[in-house]
Design an enzyme around this catalytic site. Structure first.
Site, PDB file in Angstrom:
ATOM      1  N   ASN A   1      -9.889 -15.897  29.217  1.00 27.17           N
ATOM      2  CA  ASN A   1     -10.831 -15.728  28.108  1.00 27.17           C
ATOM      3  C   ASN A   1     -11.160 -17.119  27.568  1.00 27.17           C
ATOM      4  OD1 ASN A   1     -12.136 -15.161  25.724  1.00 27.17           O
ATOM      5  ND2 ASN A   1     -10.346 -14.272  24.698  1.00 27.17           N
TER       6      ASN A   1
ATOM      7  N   SER B   1      -0.597 -17.189  24.100  1.00 25.12           N
ATOM      8  CA  SER B   1       0.121 -18.419  24.470  1.00 25.12           C
ATOM      9  C   SER B   1       0.786 -18.364  25.846  1.00 25.12           C
ATOM     10  CB  SER B   1       1.138 -18.797  23.390  1.00 25.12           C
ATOM     11  OG  SER B   1       0.458 -19.139  22.186  1.00 25.12           O
TER      12      SER B   1
ATOM     13  N   GLY C   1      -2.993 -18.430  20.550  1.00 27.36           N
ATOM     14  CA  GLY C   1      -3.392 -19.797  20.241  1.00 27.36           C
ATOM     15  C   GLY C   1      -2.393 -20.557  19.390  1.00 27.36           C
TER      16      GLY C   1
ATOM     17  N   GLU D   1      -1.902  -8.140  22.764  1.00 27.46           N
ATOM     18  CA  GLU D   1      -1.938  -9.524  22.315  1.00 27.46           C
ATOM     19  C   GLU D   1      -1.450  -9.607  20.863  1.00 27.46           C
ATOM     20  OE1 GLU D   1      -4.959 -11.911  24.859  1.00 27.46           O
ATOM     21  OE2 GLU D   1      -6.021 -11.064  23.146  1.00 27.46           O
TER      22      GLU D   1
ATOM     23  N   GLU E   1      -9.729 -11.697  17.435  1.00 25.28           N
ATOM     24  CA  GLU E   1     -10.677 -12.572  16.717  1.00 25.28           C
ATOM     25  C   GLU E   1     -11.934 -11.796  16.329  1.00 25.28           C
ATOM     26  OE1 GLU E   1     -10.654 -15.643  19.707  1.00 25.28           O
ATOM     27  OE2 GLU E   1      -8.573 -16.061  19.183  1.00 25.28           O
TER      28      GLU E   1
ATOM     29  N   HIS F   1     -11.036  -7.785  20.793  1.00 24.22           N
ATOM     30  CA  HIS F   1     -10.157  -8.955  20.683  1.00 24.22           C
ATOM     31  C   HIS F   1      -9.811  -9.171  19.202  1.00 24.22           C
ATOM     32  CE1 HIS F   1      -8.732 -13.066  20.697  1.00 24.22           C
ATOM     33  NE2 HIS F   1      -8.453 -12.880  21.971  1.00 24.22           N
TER      34      HIS F   1
ATOM     35  N   LYS G   1     -13.276 -17.991  25.389  1.00 23.01           N
ATOM     36  CA  LYS G   1     -13.688 -18.003  23.969  1.00 23.01           C
ATOM     37  C   LYS G   1     -14.925 -18.888  23.781  1.00 23.01           C
ATOM     38  CE  LYS G   1      -8.959 -16.978  22.779  1.00 23.01           C
ATOM     39  NZ  LYS G   1      -7.886 -16.992  21.805  1.00 23.01           N
TER      40      LYS G   1
HETATM   41  P1  PGA Z   1      -4.171 -17.929  24.026  1.00 16.82           P
HETATM   42  O1  PGA Z   1      -5.273 -16.799  23.780  1.00 16.82           O
HETATM   43  O2  PGA Z   1      -3.714 -17.796  25.454  1.00 16.82           O
HETATM   44  O3  PGA Z   1      -4.876 -19.237  23.769  1.00 16.82           O
HETATM   45  O4  PGA Z   1      -3.066 -17.683  23.068  1.00 16.82           O
HETATM   46  C1  PGA Z   1      -5.146 -15.527  24.344  1.00 16.82           C
HETATM   47  C2  PGA Z   1      -6.309 -14.648  23.926  1.00 16.82           C
HETATM   48  O5  PGA Z   1      -6.736 -14.745  22.773  1.00 16.82           O
HETATM   49  O6  PGA Z   1      -6.816 -13.842  24.726  1.00 16.82           O
END
Ligand code: PGA
Length: 257
Positions: free
Chosen positions: A11, A215, A175, A169, A99, A97, A13
């Site tokens: 992803n 992460s 992140g 997640e 976010e 997601h 983003k």
């Molecule tokens: P990350 O994001 O691997 O940077 O923690 C995962 C995601 O949001 O799908």
């Protein structure tokens, strides 16, 4: 190992311009040749989809989108329709997601509409769930995840449900560099699978793929991925670099050994 076909999904983003995305996708197309025992998806931003599609057209990498609306066309300023994504060979779409839920206020009800539309139009929905740190600390992890799964799957038949990919997640791991331990992740994955048995039946629950996200790096991937109910990963930060290739190598090694 289960019979489920595993998934490695990146992803991206809101990163990489169309040009940068194209360059990176060219590199991935070359580096990921031969990894055919699992599904590889990359999800660039909408404006880079067309260039990335071209870059990966003769590779085994599949194209995913990071979101979509649930109508085909109309007065929905700023939205992207499934029909548009279809034309660009997009085969999967990330929905719900954290976010999107948190920053853009997406509700379970809206996400459910998108999941239904995605299935109806032949996309693989990569449907995300996960608790915040506060919810985990209050002991609400299972309750939060159960509500998200039940509402996201609301109205789906058994046949439809089997096509959904769930991404667990935990919000506190996204992140942040704080990854869930393999035990923490497996515990929630097993909980989701048991929930799916209750909502549908054992066969459906055993068919649905559940990815871990938050992460993930080449350093922690092995421990997570060997867990019984973890069928792959949805990767953010580590999917923007060479480390995505390393993740594919690790996955390949575990599957083919
Ligand atoms: P990350 O994001 O691997 O940077 O923690 C995962 C995601 O949001 O799908």
């Amino acid at each position: 190992m289960s019979d489920r076909r595993y998934i490695l999904a990146g992803n991206w983003k809101m990163n990489k311009t169309p040009y940068e995305a194209q360059q990176f996708a060219n590199m991935l197309a070359d580096s990921l040749v031969g990894f055919t025992f699992f599904d590889i998806y990359i999800a660039p931003t909408f404006v880079a989809l067309d260039r990335v599609r071209e870059a990966i057209s003769s590779s085994n990498i599949k194209l995913a989108a990071q979101n979509m609306y649930f109508e085909d066309s109309g007065a929905f300023t700023g939205e992207i329709s499934p029909k548009m994504l279809k034309e660009l060979n997009v085969s999967a779409v990330i929905l719900g997601h954290s976010e999107r839920r948190k920053i853009f206020g997406e509700t379970d009800e809206l996400i459910n509409k998108k999941v239904k539309k995605a299935l109806n139009d032949g996309f693989v929905p990569i449907f995300c769930v996960g608790e915040t740190l506060e919810e985990r600390q209050k002991g609400l992890t299972f309750a939060v995840v159960e509500k998200q799964v039940r509402e996201g799957f609301y109205g789906l038949s058994k046949e439809e449900a089997q096509k959904v990919v769930i991404a667990y997640e935990p919000v506190w791991a996204i992140g942040t560099g704080v990854v869930a331990t393999p035990q923490q992740a497996q515990e929630v994955h097993a909980f989701i699978r048991e929930l799916l048995v209750k909502m549908y039946d054992d066969q459906t629950a055993q068919t649905i793929r559940i990815l871990y996200g938050g992460s993930v790096t080449p350093e922690n991937f092995f421990g997570l991925f060997i867990k019984k109910d973890i069928d792959g990963a949805l990767v953010g930060g580590a999917s923007l670099k060479e480390s995505f290739v390393q993740l594919a190598k690790i996955m390949d090694k575990i599957i083919t050994k």
